[in-house]
Design a protein around this motif. Sequence first.
Motif, PDB file in Angstrom:
ATOM      1  N   LEU A  55       0.637  -1.160  -0.132  1.00 21.52           N
ATOM      2  CA  LEU A  55      -0.032   0.080   0.078  1.00 21.52           C
ATOM      3  C   LEU A  55       0.888   1.196  -0.052  1.00 21.52           C
ATOM      4  N   ALA A  56       1.826   1.383   0.760  1.00 21.60           N
ATOM      5  CA  ALA A  56       2.851   2.397   0.981  1.00 21.60           C
ATOM      6  C   ALA A  56       3.522   2.606  -0.453  1.00 21.60           C
ATOM      7  N   GLU A  57       4.012   1.599  -0.892  1.00 28.19           N
ATOM      8  CA  GLU A  57       4.798   1.740  -2.076  1.00 28.19           C
ATOM      9  C   GLU A  57       3.806   2.183  -3.191  1.00 28.19           C
ATOM     10  N   ALA A  58       2.327   1.675  -3.324  1.00 24.43           N
ATOM     11  CA  ALA A  58       1.624   2.084  -4.377  1.00 24.43           C
ATOM     12  C   ALA A  58       1.161   3.378  -4.159  1.00 24.43           C
ATOM     13  N   TYR A  59       0.847   3.721  -2.983  1.00 25.22           N
ATOM     14  CA  TYR A  59      -0.133   5.218  -2.852  1.00 25.22           C
ATOM     15  C   TYR A  59       0.396   6.264  -2.023  1.00 25.22           C
ATOM     16  N   LEU A  60       1.671   5.893  -1.551  1.00 24.82           N
ATOM     17  CA  LEU A  60       2.218   7.195  -0.630  1.00 24.82           C
ATOM     18  C   LEU A  60       3.516   7.772  -1.483  1.00 24.82           C
ATOM     19  N   GLU A  61       3.705   8.872  -1.179  1.00 27.26           N
ATOM     20  CA  GLU A  61       4.835   9.623  -1.973  1.00 27.26           C
ATOM     21  C   GLU A  61       5.741  10.753  -0.879  1.00 27.26           C
ATOM     22  N   TYR A  62       6.754  10.824  -1.077  1.00 27.99           N
ATOM     23  CA  TYR A  62       7.446  12.048  -0.276  1.00 27.99           C
ATOM     24  C   TYR A  62       6.872  12.980  -0.542  1.00 27.99           C
ATOM     25  N   LYS A  63       6.533  13.918   0.541  1.00 35.14           N
ATOM     26  CA  LYS A  63       6.195  15.384   0.301  1.00 35.14           C
ATOM     27  C   LYS A  63       6.760  16.465   0.761  1.00 35.14           C
ATOM     28  N   SER A  64       7.878  16.238   2.107  1.00 36.19           N
ATOM     29  CA  SER A  64       8.642  17.132   2.630  1.00 36.19           C
ATOM     30  C   SER A  64       9.310  16.576   3.798  1.00 36.19           C
ATOM     31  N   TRP A  65      10.132  17.565   4.237  1.00 37.57           N
ATOM     32  CA  TRP A  65      10.862  17.165   5.362  1.00 37.57           C
ATOM     33  C   TRP A  65      10.472  18.244   6.421  1.00 37.57           C
ATOM     34  N   HIS A  66      10.733  17.791   7.596  1.00 41.30           N
ATOM     35  CA  HIS A  66      10.459  18.897   8.792  1.00 41.30           C
ATOM     36  C   HIS A  66      11.480  18.440   9.851  1.00 41.30           C
ATOM     37  N   HIS A  67      11.722  19.455  10.774  1.00 41.90           N
ATOM     38  CA  HIS A  67      12.286  19.346  12.268  1.00 41.90           C
ATOM     39  C   HIS A  67      11.494  18.591  13.068  1.00 41.90           C
ATOM     40  N   THR A  68      12.103  17.591  13.792  1.00 42.12           N
ATOM     41  CA  THR A  68      11.156  16.815  14.698  1.00 42.12           C
ATOM     42  C   THR A  68      12.206  16.472  15.939  1.00 42.12           C
ATOM     43  N   GLY A  69      11.629  16.293  17.027  1.00 41.66           N
ATOM     44  CA  GLY A  69      12.187  15.818  18.111  1.00 41.66           C
ATOM     45  C   GLY A  69      13.132  16.776  19.073  1.00 41.66           C
ATOM     46  N   ARG A  70      13.612  16.773  19.896  1.00 44.52           N
ATOM     47  CA  ARG A  70      14.442  17.507  20.813  1.00 44.52           C
ATOM     48  C   ARG A  70      15.546  18.152  20.283  1.00 44.52           C
ATOM     49  N   PHE A  71      16.006  17.305  19.263  1.00 43.31           N
ATOM     50  CA  PHE A  71      17.406  17.730  18.518  1.00 43.31           C
ATOM     51  C   PHE A  71      17.115  18.073  17.086  1.00 43.31           C
ATOM     52  N   ALA A  72      15.984  18.545  16.831  1.00 42.93           N
ATOM     53  CA  ALA A  72      15.484  19.059  15.419  1.00 42.93           C
ATOM     54  C   ALA A  72      16.001  18.135  14.379  1.00 42.93           C
ATOM     55  N   ARG A  73      15.691  16.857  14.509  1.00 38.38           N
ATOM     56  CA  ARG A  73      16.113  16.017  13.482  1.00 38.38           C
ATOM     57  C   ARG A  73      15.191  16.170  12.046  1.00 38.38           C
ATOM     58  N   GLU A  74      15.983  16.011  11.145  1.00 37.84           N
ATOM     59  CA  GLU A  74      15.274  16.387   9.938  1.00 37.84           C
ATOM     60  C   GLU A  74      14.382  14.957   9.442  1.00 37.84           C
ATOM     61  N   THR A  75      13.152  14.931   9.283  1.00 36.91           N
ATOM     62  CA  THR A  75      12.335  13.862   9.367  1.00 36.91           C
ATOM     63  C   THR A  75      11.388  13.889   7.940  1.00 36.91           C
ATOM     64  N   GLU A  76      11.577  12.875   7.156  1.00 42.84           N
ATOM     65  CA  GLU A  76      10.732  12.952   6.023  1.00 42.84           C
ATOM     66  C   GLU A  76       9.434  12.730   6.154  1.00 42.84           C
ATOM     67  N   PHE A  77       8.586  13.494   5.309  1.00 40.26           N
ATOM     68  CA  PHE A  77       7.070  13.291   5.559  1.00 40.26           C
ATOM     69  C   PHE A  77       6.514  12.696   4.453  1.00 40.26           C
ATOM     70  N   PHE A  78       5.637  11.995   4.400  1.00 38.37           N
ATOM     71  CA  PHE A  78       4.978  11.331   3.124  1.00 38.37           C
ATOM     72  C   PHE A  78       3.278  11.562   3.355  1.00 38.37           C
ATOM     73  N   GLY A  79       2.699  11.532   2.098  1.00 38.00           N
ATOM     74  CA  GLY A  79       1.362  11.703   2.015  1.00 38.00           C
ATOM     75  C   GLY A  79       0.763  10.783   0.926  1.00 38.00           C
ATOM     76  N   LEU A  80      -0.457  11.063   0.659  1.00 35.71           N
ATOM     77  CA  LEU A  80      -1.121  10.204  -0.270  1.00 35.71           C
ATOM     78  C   LEU A  80      -0.757  10.798  -1.739  1.00 35.71           C
ATOM     79  N   ASN A  81      -0.409   9.755  -2.456  1.00 32.47           N
ATOM     80  CA  ASN A  81      -0.201  10.116  -4.014  1.00 32.47           C
ATOM     81  C   ASN A  81      -1.454  10.026  -4.611  1.00 32.47           C
ATOM     82  N   GLU A  82      -1.884  11.244  -4.855  1.00 31.86           N
ATOM     83  CA  GLU A  82      -3.127  11.475  -5.476  1.00 31.86           C
ATOM     84  C   GLU A  82      -3.227  11.054  -6.916  1.00 31.86           C
ATOM     85  N   ASP A  83      -2.190  10.967  -7.744  1.00 28.85           N
ATOM     86  CA  ASP A  83      -2.069  10.553  -9.126  1.00 28.85           C
ATOM     87  C   ASP A  83      -2.205   9.276  -9.144  1.00 28.85           C
TER      88      ASP A  83
END
Length: 164
Positions: A55-83
Amino acid sequence: MGTSMSVRAQEAYESGEMPMSKWTRGAIISAIKDYCTDFDLAYDPEIETMSRAKLAEAYLEYKSWHHTGRFARETEFFGLNEDAVCADFPEMTPDQIAERSHVVCFNAFRDGIGGDTEWHDLDLDLDRVAELFDERGLDGLLEAKRDEAELSGELDPVRDEVCR
């Protein structure tokens, strides 16, 4: 947002994006169902047999990255691949849309959420409800039922957001 994530990371969550580790099989299926409902696509329950990885392979895609956690780690965010969803789920026929709309309309008379859901007995004349729906569409029907509820003293039996 405290020490857990940046403001933009919180905004990404609110818009349906999140780290891959947060995307459960159920969350992916739910996002697809919601997208199909919002854009009148014919949902195929056959995808519910797919694994989380497929499901993830077929319907999710990389969208952006954001700072998360106490040490401001760069975390990749994924969302629905609408296409991908649009490619795999055909548009609903007018008959399918009408059938779904009638079902959604009747859910409008439910009050509450989760285990506290309560159905209100509004003495529905189903033939009249169908006429109202055909004449006014969903917005007009909700308005008519809201007016009727106010006159009868019912407390908030119609919730627009549940019907959308």
